[in-house]
Motif scaffolding. Structure first.
Motif, mmCIF file in Angstrom:
data_model
loop_
_atom_site.group_PDB
_atom_site.id
_atom_site.type_symbol
_atom_site.label_atom_id
_atom_site.label_comp_id
_atom_site.label_asym_id
_atom_site.label_seq_id
_atom_site.Cartn_x
_atom_site.Cartn_y
_atom_site.Cartn_z
ATOM 1 N N UNK A 29 0.859 -1.181 0.000
ATOM 2 C CA UNK A 29 0.000 0.000 0.000
ATOM 3 C C UNK A 29 0.887 1.220 0.000
ATOM 4 N N UNK A 30 0.256 2.403 -0.058
ATOM 5 C CA UNK A 30 1.042 3.618 -0.113
ATOM 6 C C UNK A 30 1.749 3.935 1.201
ATOM 7 N N UNK A 31 2.803 4.712 1.100
ATOM 8 C CA UNK A 31 3.568 5.145 2.263
ATOM 9 C C UNK A 31 3.070 6.532 2.665
ATOM 10 N N UNK A 32 2.560 6.648 3.889
ATOM 11 C CA UNK A 32 1.984 7.912 4.317
ATOM 12 C C UNK A 32 3.048 8.992 4.477
ATOM 13 N N UNK A 33 4.033 8.684 5.283
ATOM 14 C CA UNK A 33 5.069 9.659 5.604
ATOM 15 C C UNK A 33 6.420 8.967 5.565
ATOM 16 N N UNK A 34 7.394 9.653 5.039
ATOM 17 C CA UNK A 34 8.768 9.162 5.041
ATOM 18 C C UNK A 34 9.632 10.221 5.705
ATOM 19 N N UNK A 35 10.623 9.774 6.408
ATOM 20 C CA UNK A 35 11.426 10.729 7.165
ATOM 21 C C UNK A 35 12.844 10.218 7.339
ATOM 22 N N UNK A 36 13.717 11.163 7.659
ATOM 23 C CA UNK A 36 15.090 10.860 8.055
ATOM 24 C C UNK A 36 15.287 11.332 9.493
ATOM 25 N N UNK A 46 14.623 13.936 14.744
ATOM 26 C CA UNK A 46 14.094 14.124 13.396
ATOM 27 C C UNK A 46 14.971 15.114 12.633
ATOM 28 N N UNK A 47 15.320 14.748 11.402
ATOM 29 C CA UNK A 47 16.052 15.648 10.509
ATOM 30 C C UNK A 47 15.088 16.291 9.523
ATOM 31 N N UNK A 48 14.294 15.466 8.846
ATOM 32 C CA UNK A 48 13.360 15.966 7.855
ATOM 33 C C UNK A 48 12.287 14.914 7.614
ATOM 34 N N UNK A 49 11.110 15.404 7.219
ATOM 35 C CA UNK A 49 9.970 14.526 6.999
ATOM 36 C C UNK A 49 9.210 15.007 5.772
ATOM 37 N N UNK A 50 8.594 14.062 5.056
ATOM 38 C CA UNK A 50 7.817 14.420 3.877
ATOM 39 C C UNK A 50 6.590 13.534 3.804
ATOM 40 N N UNK A 51 5.436 14.149 3.529
ATOM 41 C CA UNK A 51 4.197 13.393 3.413
ATOM 42 C C UNK A 51 4.010 12.906 1.972
ATOM 43 N N UNK A 96 9.591 4.942 7.637
ATOM 44 C CA UNK A 96 8.430 4.934 6.751
ATOM 45 C C UNK A 96 7.186 4.603 7.565
ATOM 46 N N UNK A 97 6.165 5.447 7.424
ATOM 47 C CA UNK A 97 4.884 5.214 8.084
ATOM 48 C C UNK A 97 3.910 4.670 7.045
ATOM 49 N N UNK A 98 3.474 3.431 7.251
ATOM 50 C CA UNK A 98 2.575 2.766 6.310
ATOM 51 C C UNK A 98 1.352 2.314 7.094
ATOM 52 N N UNK A 99 0.205 2.950 6.820
ATOM 53 C CA UNK A 99 -0.968 2.684 7.632
ATOM 54 C C UNK A 99 -0.705 3.115 9.064
ATOM 55 N N UNK A 100 -0.812 2.202 9.990
ATOM 56 C CA UNK A 100 -0.523 2.510 11.388
ATOM 57 C C UNK A 100 0.815 1.926 11.833
ATOM 58 N N UNK A 102 5.015 1.734 11.715
ATOM 59 C CA UNK A 102 6.239 2.464 11.430
ATOM 60 C C UNK A 102 7.391 1.503 11.242
ATOM 61 N N UNK A 103 8.240 1.792 10.251
ATOM 62 C CA UNK A 103 9.328 0.891 9.906
ATOM 63 C C UNK A 103 10.630 1.670 9.816
ATOM 64 N N UNK A 104 11.672 1.126 10.437
ATOM 65 C CA UNK A 104 12.982 1.767 10.468
ATOM 66 C C UNK A 104 13.984 0.989 9.629
ATOM 67 N N UNK A 105 14.881 1.730 8.992
ATOM 68 C CA UNK A 105 16.019 1.103 8.349
ATOM 69 C C UNK A 105 17.109 0.820 9.357
ATOM 70 N N UNK A 106 18.199 0.223 8.878
ATOM 71 C CA UNK A 106 19.308 -0.153 9.753
ATOM 72 C C UNK A 106 20.238 1.012 10.042
ATOM 73 N N UNK A 107 20.159 2.046 9.240
ATOM 74 C CA UNK A 107 20.996 3.215 9.457
ATOM 75 C C UNK A 107 22.218 3.243 8.567
ATOM 76 N N UNK A 108 22.671 4.453 8.257
ATOM 77 C CA UNK A 108 23.893 4.639 7.482
ATOM 78 C C UNK A 108 24.720 5.737 8.148
ATOM 79 N N UNK A 109 26.014 5.491 8.275
ATOM 80 C CA UNK A 109 26.886 6.430 8.977
ATOM 81 C C UNK A 109 27.275 7.590 8.071
#
Length: 114
Positions: A29-36, A46-51, A96-100, A102-109
């Protein structure tokens, strides 16, 4: 399984630029909000977020230097970082916020040398 995967981190001199990417796979399904977010020793900020329709929010410390964007077809979010400073050094995480859920990546240095 939903999995954000970041790329593009590394070592850069102060004043330089980096572009981070985050591909979110496994979604149906669609991704509601993505952020760094970023985390130096301490809490994750939070660094930045986009709907989904392109509305953005930036931390005061990065306004005018960082730009967040997304490609809804590719399920990818980007962070263009310019005029980097030593204090930008951190592990950067994609969210990434998908529905209700939230999913996190592993991170990048990201390391900025002064």
């Amino acid at each position: 399984q939903v999995q954000p995967v970041e790329s593009g981190g590394g070592l850069v001199q102060a004043g330089g630029s980096l572009r981070l990417s985050c591909l979110v796979s496994g979604i149906t399904s669609g991704i509601n909000r993505m952020a760094w977010y970023r985390q130096a020793p301490g809490k994750r900020d939070l660094v930045a977020s986009i709907t989904g329709n392109g509305n953005t929010i930036y931390a005061d410390s990065v306004k005018g230097r960082f730009t967040i964007s997304r490609d809804n077809v590719k399920n990818t979010v980007y962070l263009q970082m310019n005029s980097l400073k030593a204090e930008d050094t951190a592990v950067y995480y994609c969210f990434a916020l998908i529905g209700t859920g939230g999913y996190w990546g592993q991170g990048t240095q990201v390391t900025v040398s002064s």
